[in-house]
Design an enzyme around this catalytic site. Sequence first.
Site, mmCIF file in Angstrom:
data_model
loop_
_atom_site.group_PDB
_atom_site.id
_atom_site.type_symbol
_atom_site.label_atom_id
_atom_site.label_comp_id
_atom_site.label_asym_id
_atom_site.label_seq_id
_atom_site.Cartn_x
_atom_site.Cartn_y
_atom_site.Cartn_z
ATOM 1 N N ASN A 1 -1.082 20.279 -19.091
ATOM 2 C CA ASN A 1 -1.559 19.387 -20.162
ATOM 3 C C ASN A 1 -1.580 20.071 -21.524
ATOM 4 O O ASN A 1 -2.098 19.496 -22.488
ATOM 5 C CB ASN A 1 -2.956 18.875 -19.840
ATOM 6 C CG ASN A 1 -2.957 17.974 -18.619
ATOM 7 O OD1 ASN A 1 -2.008 17.217 -18.420
ATOM 8 N ND2 ASN A 1 -3.987 18.071 -17.797
ATOM 9 N N ARG B 1 -2.806 23.106 -12.258
ATOM 10 C CA ARG B 1 -1.960 22.038 -12.808
ATOM 11 C C ARG B 1 -2.447 21.567 -14.176
ATOM 12 O O ARG B 1 -1.680 21.006 -14.947
ATOM 13 C CB ARG B 1 -1.888 20.875 -11.809
ATOM 14 C CG ARG B 1 -0.918 19.803 -12.258
ATOM 15 C CD ARG B 1 -0.613 18.763 -11.215
ATOM 16 N NE ARG B 1 0.358 17.815 -11.749
ATOM 17 C CZ ARG B 1 0.969 16.884 -11.050
ATOM 18 N NH1 ARG B 1 0.733 16.755 -9.772
ATOM 19 N NH2 ARG B 1 1.831 16.060 -11.625
ATOM 20 N N LYS C 1 2.941 12.088 -10.472
ATOM 21 C CA LYS C 1 1.977 11.305 -11.254
ATOM 22 C C LYS C 1 2.663 10.028 -11.698
ATOM 23 O O LYS C 1 3.693 10.081 -12.382
ATOM 24 C CB LYS C 1 1.545 12.077 -12.502
ATOM 25 C CG LYS C 1 0.445 13.070 -12.272
ATOM 26 C CD LYS C 1 -0.067 13.540 -13.630
ATOM 27 C CE LYS C 1 -1.087 14.616 -13.513
ATOM 28 N NZ LYS C 1 -1.522 15.106 -14.833
ATOM 29 N N HIS D 1 -1.414 18.121 -24.774
ATOM 30 C CA HIS D 1 -1.505 16.690 -24.466
ATOM 31 C C HIS D 1 -2.805 16.036 -24.933
ATOM 32 O O HIS D 1 -2.822 14.826 -25.146
ATOM 33 C CB HIS D 1 -1.316 16.445 -22.969
ATOM 34 C CG HIS D 1 0.134 16.426 -22.571
ATOM 35 N ND1 HIS D 1 0.959 17.537 -22.687
ATOM 36 C CD2 HIS D 1 0.925 15.436 -22.095
ATOM 37 C CE1 HIS D 1 2.160 17.214 -22.275
ATOM 38 N NE2 HIS D 1 2.177 15.956 -21.920
ATOM 39 N N HIS E 1 6.207 10.147 -27.323
ATOM 40 C CA HIS E 1 5.308 10.988 -26.522
ATOM 41 C C HIS E 1 5.575 12.480 -26.757
ATOM 42 O O HIS E 1 4.649 13.259 -27.012
ATOM 43 C CB HIS E 1 5.472 10.640 -25.042
ATOM 44 C CG HIS E 1 4.656 11.502 -24.143
ATOM 45 N ND1 HIS E 1 3.295 11.338 -23.996
ATOM 46 C CD2 HIS E 1 4.985 12.567 -23.365
ATOM 47 C CE1 HIS E 1 2.833 12.248 -23.159
ATOM 48 N NE2 HIS E 1 3.838 13.010 -22.758
ATOM 49 N N ARG F 1 0.825 -1.227 0.000
ATOM 50 C CA ARG F 1 0.000 0.000 0.000
ATOM 51 C C ARG F 1 0.851 1.266 0.000
ATOM 52 O O ARG F 1 0.418 2.325 0.445
ATOM 53 C CB ARG F 1 -0.963 0.022 1.180
ATOM 54 C CG ARG F 1 -1.923 -1.152 1.161
ATOM 55 C CD ARG F 1 -3.149 -0.894 1.997
ATOM 56 N NE ARG F 1 -4.065 -2.013 1.885
ATOM 57 C CZ ARG F 1 -3.999 -3.098 2.642
ATOM 58 N NH1 ARG F 1 -3.085 -3.195 3.580
ATOM 59 N NH2 ARG F 1 -4.856 -4.064 2.471
HETATM 60 N N1 LIG Z 1 4.345 11.257 -14.961
HETATM 61 C C1 LIG Z 1 4.307 12.347 -15.679
HETATM 62 O O1 LIG Z 1 3.992 13.431 -15.188
HETATM 63 C C2 LIG Z 1 4.689 12.288 -17.139
HETATM 64 C C3 LIG Z 1 4.926 13.473 -17.860
HETATM 65 C C4 LIG Z 1 5.348 13.378 -19.185
HETATM 66 C C5 LIG Z 1 5.504 12.131 -19.779
HETATM 67 N N2 LIG Z 1 5.253 11.002 -19.057
HETATM 68 C C6 LIG Z 1 5.416 9.673 -19.663
HETATM 69 O O2 LIG Z 1 6.759 9.510 -20.084
HETATM 70 C C7 LIG Z 1 6.781 8.488 -21.084
HETATM 71 C C8 LIG Z 1 7.812 8.840 -22.149
HETATM 72 O O3 LIG Z 1 9.082 8.859 -21.545
HETATM 73 P P1 LIG Z 1 10.426 8.891 -22.423
HETATM 74 O O4 LIG Z 1 10.291 9.833 -23.531
HETATM 75 O O5 LIG Z 1 11.517 9.054 -21.448
HETATM 76 O O6 LIG Z 1 10.447 7.453 -23.123
HETATM 77 P P2 LIG Z 1 10.997 6.026 -22.656
HETATM 78 O O7 LIG Z 1 10.901 5.849 -21.198
HETATM 79 O O8 LIG Z 1 10.310 5.026 -23.526
HETATM 80 O O9 LIG Z 1 12.546 6.080 -23.038
HETATM 81 C C9 LIG Z 1 12.913 6.222 -24.377
HETATM 82 C C10 LIG Z 1 13.935 5.178 -24.826
HETATM 83 O O10 LIG Z 1 15.211 5.560 -24.364
HETATM 84 C C11 LIG Z 1 15.856 4.499 -23.679
HETATM 85 N N3 LIG Z 1 16.711 5.151 -22.709
HETATM 86 C C12 LIG Z 1 16.395 5.659 -21.501
HETATM 87 N N4 LIG Z 1 17.441 6.337 -20.998
HETATM 88 C C13 LIG Z 1 18.440 6.257 -21.896
HETATM 89 C C14 LIG Z 1 19.760 6.782 -21.963
HETATM 90 N N5 LIG Z 1 20.238 7.561 -20.987
HETATM 91 N N6 LIG Z 1 20.533 6.506 -23.036
HETATM 92 C C15 LIG Z 1 20.025 5.758 -24.062
HETATM 93 N N7 LIG Z 1 18.762 5.253 -24.070
HETATM 94 C C16 LIG Z 1 17.992 5.513 -23.003
HETATM 95 C C17 LIG Z 1 14.726 3.633 -23.178
HETATM 96 O O11 LIG Z 1 15.105 2.294 -23.009
HETATM 97 C C18 LIG Z 1 13.704 3.792 -24.293
HETATM 98 O O12 LIG Z 1 13.989 2.887 -25.323
HETATM 99 C C19 LIG Z 1 5.369 8.371 -21.610
HETATM 100 O O13 LIG Z 1 4.826 7.131 -21.227
HETATM 101 C C20 LIG Z 1 4.615 9.493 -20.924
HETATM 102 O O14 LIG Z 1 3.266 9.180 -20.650
HETATM 103 C C21 LIG Z 1 4.859 11.064 -17.758
#
Ligand SMILES: NC(=O)c1ccc[n+]([C@@H]2O[C@H](COP(=O)([O-])OP(=O)(O)OC[C@H]3O[C@@H](n4cnc5c(N)ncnc54)[C@H](O)[C@@H]3O)[C@@H](O)[C@H]2O)c1
Length: 354
Positions: free
Chosen positions: A223, A219, A128, A226, A242, A106
């Site tokens: 978005n 907040r 988030k 988005h 993304h 939890r």
């Molecule tokens: N929680 C939030 O507030 C929030 C905000 C924005 C986006 N997101 C989420 O973030 C996600 C996208 O994240 P992302 O763009 O980081 O993509 P990702 O996590 O898929 O990473 C992109 C790629 O890079 C690789 N990778 C990671 N670090 C690396 C490094 N240092 N060197 C080489 N390769 C590396 C990963 O294995 C992957 O293949 C989406 O799912 C989105 O919904 C969340």
Amino acid sequence: MRLATPPGFATEVFILEGPARDLLPEGAWTLVGDRCLREAWLAAGMPEPGHALWVSVPEKDKKLSAVLPWLEHWASVPLHRDLTVVALGGGVLTDLTGLAASLYLRGVPWQVWPTTLLAMADAALGGKTGADLAAGKNLVGAFHPPRRLVACTSFLAGLPPRHLQNGRWELIKTALIQGELAWAEEMLQDGPVKIAWVERALAFKAGVVHRDPREAGERRLLNLGHTLGHALEAASGYQLLHGEAVGLGLLGACFLAEEEGLKHLPPALLGLMAGRLAPLVSLVAPWPACLPLLERDKKSKRSNGHTEATPATEIYCILPRPGESAVQRALPPKAWETSHARLLSMLHQETDRA
Ligand SMILES: NC(=O)c1ccc[n+]([C@@H]2O[C@H](COP(=O)([O-])OP(=O)(O)OC[C@H]3O[C@@H](n4cnc5c(N)ncnc54)[C@H](O)[C@@H]3O)[C@@H](O)[C@H]2O)c1
């Protein structure tokens, strides 16, 4: 350096060049890390805790089913409530690990060590956590802020250029939310990403999240780009990254703002955005594929007394304004259709010009 955050902010934020052992949890901890970073982590002299999980989760597999084996693994050891989980990876991994930390016993504390530009600039901050459902992006999750965020910029050296560009869109979003067009324009130019941009974006987001942790008001501005972005991302079968989808959504939001009669953003800025986005034109889904996804969005409105199957009457949108903070409006699907058509037309014009 430690970033100044509002007093009482849930997360300590550090931006460093390389990883530092002394920022790891003091007590019992375990790690969920991206497999592609294991070598760099160990080469930097960082420890591998007991029961570490090195995983690879592509965006299309950002689902609850990815998290279950981690929870089973922790419970089979068993790991106890005094545990801190460290997440090392991009936004997919950090969203899922934060979710797992919120669910295990939890809720156990966690730290986030983002390794992509997108995760450093945005995803890792704000608490988030989440996973996708078949009906759409991030439809399941929890607000569970990490105790500490450690962004080590040396990890960016290994990031493919497409992913660096991808993260830049969340930074550009931050500038547009504030109506800071000069800053947006600076980030749209060619040239390396500046760490100062990441610091500025994180400081802004920390303020917003602290004032409105549960997205009851201000907040929602985060978005920007988005709503259309998530629809385009899903409709492309996640071929759009993304941040790329957010970039397309930002340009769409600029057109929506015009449709709504707000002050226009400068054509030069729209041109810069379109120039960067034009190579993605083939991945932009046609309007009929986007509409059902927009209607299913968490932020869509239906007329009273109608069921889920009833088409949305209006869909909430964040609209950028030059020199001022963005605003939220609800707009009918027709306005979204027009902005989608203008987006596609401008991307085609840019492609023809290139
Ligand atoms: N929680 C939030 O507030 C929030 C905000 C924005 C986006 N997101 C989420 O973030 C996600 C996208 O994240 P992302 O763009 O980081 O993509 P990702 O996590 O898929 O990473 C992109 C790629 O890079 C690789 N990778 C990671 N670090 C690396 C490094 N240092 N060197 C080489 N390769 C590396 C990963 O294995 C992957 O293949 C989406 O799912 C989105 O919904 C969340």
